[in-house]
Design a protein around this motif. Structure first.
Motif, short mmCIF file in Angstrom:
data_model
loop_
_atom_site.label_atom_id
_atom_site.label_comp_id
_atom_site.label_asym_id
_atom_site.label_seq_id
_atom_site.Cartn_x
_atom_site.Cartn_y
_atom_site.Cartn_z
N ARG A 157 64.97 76.33 71.80
CA ARG A 157 65.62 76.80 70.59
C ARG A 157 66.88 75.98 70.35
N GLY A 158 67.45 76.15 69.16
CA GLY A 158 68.69 75.46 68.84
C GLY A 158 68.51 74.00 68.51
N PHE A 159 67.29 73.56 68.29
CA PHE A 159 67.03 72.15 68.00
C PHE A 159 67.27 71.84 66.53
N ARG A 160 67.42 70.56 66.23
CA ARG A 160 67.66 70.13 64.85
C ARG A 160 66.39 70.36 64.02
N THR A 161 66.58 70.76 62.80
CA THR A 161 65.46 70.95 61.88
C THR A 161 65.71 70.17 60.59
N GLU A 169 61.35 78.47 66.86
CA GLU A 169 62.08 78.62 68.11
C GLU A 169 61.40 79.67 68.98
N ASP A 171 61.95 82.00 72.82
CA ASP A 171 62.72 82.37 74.00
C ASP A 171 61.85 82.52 75.24
N LEU A 213 65.59 75.29 79.40
CA LEU A 213 65.90 75.35 77.97
C LEU A 213 65.33 74.15 77.23
N SER A 214 64.84 73.17 77.99
CA SER A 214 64.13 72.01 77.44
C SER A 214 63.48 71.30 78.61
#
Length: 281
Positions: A157-161, A169, A171, A213-214
């Motif tokens: 989550r929190g990635f560029r779009t 996203e 969890d 988280l990645s």
């Protein structure tokens, strides 16, 4: 013969690939088996060979193959040491050859009895790679196609779009990969076999212990853990494809899907690669 051509020969090598070697240790009734695929690549003063077909300096690839089998007669030992023996032999005994690379992939057999073993097709390989230039030998060990999977403790989550982004996203997702890891030694460990076992254990522990988280974060955690476990290792190179698992939509059948049914993806896939290095002191 003078060279009047406006062209020059760039980097080149030749060798024997895919030499399949199986060694059975019969020192006792409890036999030992080693299953290797060996690759050789030699280079040196071979300009005349390419330009005029003068083969004076060429050690035939068939001879290289035979050397692999002959050297295995009295045992193999650690794959790294066997590769170094071969590399040094090819350079030190062949005047025109100044550089040798020997790569080895070891296929693991699981013991069933004193002389019985099993091995599935494909799967994890232990690797060794030695580069010898007539003075020093650079040694690297590794693992290829080590399949790993976490059923949870992975998010993204929190990635560029942008206007082309459709990925939601999440969890909680399955994180699966087939790890290829190569670690390069700055000094020889007391035992290559022990170092390999320690590195593999560190890799597995890092994958299992990291709340991801990645996949990039997991990659770095794996490299860092191997460096901490093996002080003789200077860097770890990692390739980790993302083996996607998609939650399957069961609504058309009047069913919910509480995170239990997934479709395993094939192509395309994300590919995460990176190198983790020890800081110079």
């Amino acid at each position: 013969m003078p060279n009047d051509s406006p062209f020059t020969l760039g980097p080149n090598s030749y060798g024997k690939s895919g030499v399949r070697l199986v060694h059975v240790g019969r020192d006792s009734a409890r036999h030992e088996i080693r299953d290797l695929t060996v690759h050789t690549a030699l280079s040196g003063d071979l300009d005349a060979t390419h330009r005029t077909g003068d083969n004076t300096g060429v050690l035939p690839t068939d001879t290289q193959k035979n050397t692999v089998y002959a050297f295995a007669r009295d045992g193999i030992g650690p794959a790294e040491a066997f590769a170094e023996r071969l590399a040094r032999h090819f350079v030190d005994r062949t005047p025109a050859i100044t550089d040798a690379r020997v790569g080895i992939e070891e296929h693991a057999w699981t013991r069933l009895g004193r002389h019985s073993f099993t091995r599935g097709e494909g799967g994890e390989l232990r690797t060794a790679d030695v580069h010898y230039d007539g003075q020093t030998a650079a040694v690297a060990s590794g693992i290829r196609d080590l399949l790993l999977l976490n059923t949870t403790d992975s998010a993204f989550r929190g990635f560029r779009t942008d206007e082309y982004t459709t990925l939601p996203e999440t969890d909680d997702r399955i994180l699966a990969t087939a790890v290829t890891a190569t670690w390069t030694y700055t000094a020889a460990p007391a035992s290559y076999d022990t170092a390999f076992d320690d590195a593999r254990e560190a890799l597995l522990a890092a994958f299992a212990d990291t709340y991801s988280l990645s996949l990039q974060q997991t990659l770095y955690a794996v490299g860092e853990r191997i460096l901490k476990a093996i002080p003789e290792v200077g860097e770890v190179r990692l390739s980790m494809p993302n083996r996607h698992h998609y939650l399957y939509d069961l609504e058309p059948f009047g069913l919910d899907n509480p995170g239990t049914v997934f479709q395993a993806g094939d192509l395309p896939y994300g590919l995460i690669e990176g190198t983790v290095r020890r800081e110079a002191t």
